[in-house]
Enzyme design. Structure first.
Site, PDB file in Angstrom:
ATOM      1  N   CYS A 103      11.163  -4.096  -4.879  1.00  0.00           N
ATOM      2  CA  CYS A 103       9.902  -3.585  -5.653  1.00  0.00           C
ATOM      3  C   CYS A 103       8.457  -2.433  -5.393  1.00  0.00           C
ATOM      4  O   CYS A 103       8.734  -2.573  -4.443  1.00  0.00           O
ATOM      5  CB  CYS A 103       8.934  -4.731  -6.243  1.00  0.00           C
ATOM      6  SG  CYS A 103       7.215  -4.353  -6.900  1.00  0.00           S
TER       7      CYS A 103
ATOM      8  N   CYS B 270       5.494  -3.025  -5.042  1.00  0.00           N
ATOM      9  CA  CYS B 270       4.755  -3.879  -4.123  1.00  0.00           C
ATOM     10  C   CYS B 270       5.037  -2.666  -2.543  1.00  0.00           C
ATOM     11  O   CYS B 270       4.067  -2.952  -1.589  1.00  0.00           O
ATOM     12  CB  CYS B 270       6.308  -4.771  -4.079  1.00  0.00           C
ATOM     13  SG  CYS B 270       5.508  -5.758  -5.404  1.00  0.00           S
ATOM     14  N   ASP B 271       6.148  -2.045  -2.483  1.00  0.00           N
ATOM     15  CA  ASP B 271       6.574  -1.602  -1.181  1.00  0.00           C
ATOM     16  C   ASP B 271       6.693  -0.079  -0.454  1.00  0.00           C
ATOM     17  O   ASP B 271       6.481   0.225   0.233  1.00  0.00           O
ATOM     18  CB  ASP B 271       7.923  -2.209  -1.100  1.00  0.00           C
ATOM     19  CG  ASP B 271       7.937  -3.845  -0.906  1.00  0.00           C
ATOM     20  OD1 ASP B 271       6.852  -4.171  -0.401  1.00  0.00           O
ATOM     21  OD2 ASP B 271       8.499  -4.161  -1.255  1.00  0.00           O
TER      22      ASP B 271
END
Length: 238
Positions: free
Chosen positions: A70, A73-74
């Protein structure tokens, strides 16, 4: 909080879900598990989706230690560093564009000889100077000790090592609908068709989180779905 208000948590594996009619004519849902069965007036499906893995050497070992699924997300963990995105569809193109605003260089590794994404996304990717697209390229191994330090790729029969800090696998998600995919309407990718009210095509069944059709799949949107579905289900029961 949930337990305080009367919720009960049970560890079970649901094996079947079907509609039953009582002697009085009321319709109930019966959830059969590996231990017992339960009857209810409504069902909230929240089984989520999991990232599709490619299976190249090192992918599982370095998951969470340089291998991610992701970008939104990261991606911030790799700010100013070199990363790779593996895939050639819309997911990969969108991830590469997002990461290009954070990372020094984004190596976009495509197994085929062309992108499979939308033309508008392809054009935006090709205009980014720090996105390096490589076609007919396969990841053969993830390198590193405690975290990713590079990858080995094969392109047209030639093997090369690329130093980098992160590898984003971007070939999409697999929704976990094996149990009820034939019960409610799903889209071509297997996600349950449900709008912002979380109602599915079957009255009494709601879908929340990554399992339903939506634009953004993150924890915050899944929690929002849960609140909406619980409130509307409560209204229907009332």
């Amino acid at each position: 909080q949930a337990e305080f208000f009367g919720a009960e948590f049970l560890l079970r594996e649901v094996t079947a879900l079907k509609k039953e009619e009582t002697a009085s004519g009321a319709e109930l849902w019966e959830s059969t598990t590996d231990k017992d069965s339960f009857q209810s007036f409504g069902i909230l499906l929240a089984t989520g989706a999991h990232p599709r893995m490619i299976g190249f050497p090192g992918e599982a070992e370095f998951r969470g230690h340089g291998v991610a699924y992701c970008a939104t997300c990261d991606g911030a963990f790799f700010r100013g560093q070199d990363v790779a995105v593996v895939g050639g569809g819309n997911t990969a193109l969108e991830d590469a564009l997002y990461l290009s605003g954070l990372c020094k260089t984004v190596h976009l590794l495509v197994r085929k000889n062309e992108f499979r994404g939308q033309a508008a996304l392809v054009q935006r990717v090709m205009e980014k100077e720090n996105i390096k697209a490589r076609f007919q390229t396969e990841v053969t191994e993830i390198l590193g000790e405690n975290k990713v330090s590079g990858i080995t790729v094969t392109q047209n029969g030639v093997t090369e090592t690329i130093p980098l800090s992160g590898v984003f696998v971007a070939i999409g998600l697999s929704p976990d609908t094996s149990l009820y995919g034939d019960l409610v309407e799903t889209d071509p990718s297997g996600y349950i068709v449900a709008g912002e009210d979380c109602r599915t095509s079957v009255p009494g069944i709601f879908a929340a989180g990554d399992i339903r059709t939506k634009e953004i799949r993150q924890i915050v949107t899944a929690l929002s779905d849960g609140a909406v579905a619980a409130e509307l289900a409560g209204r229907e029961l009332a």
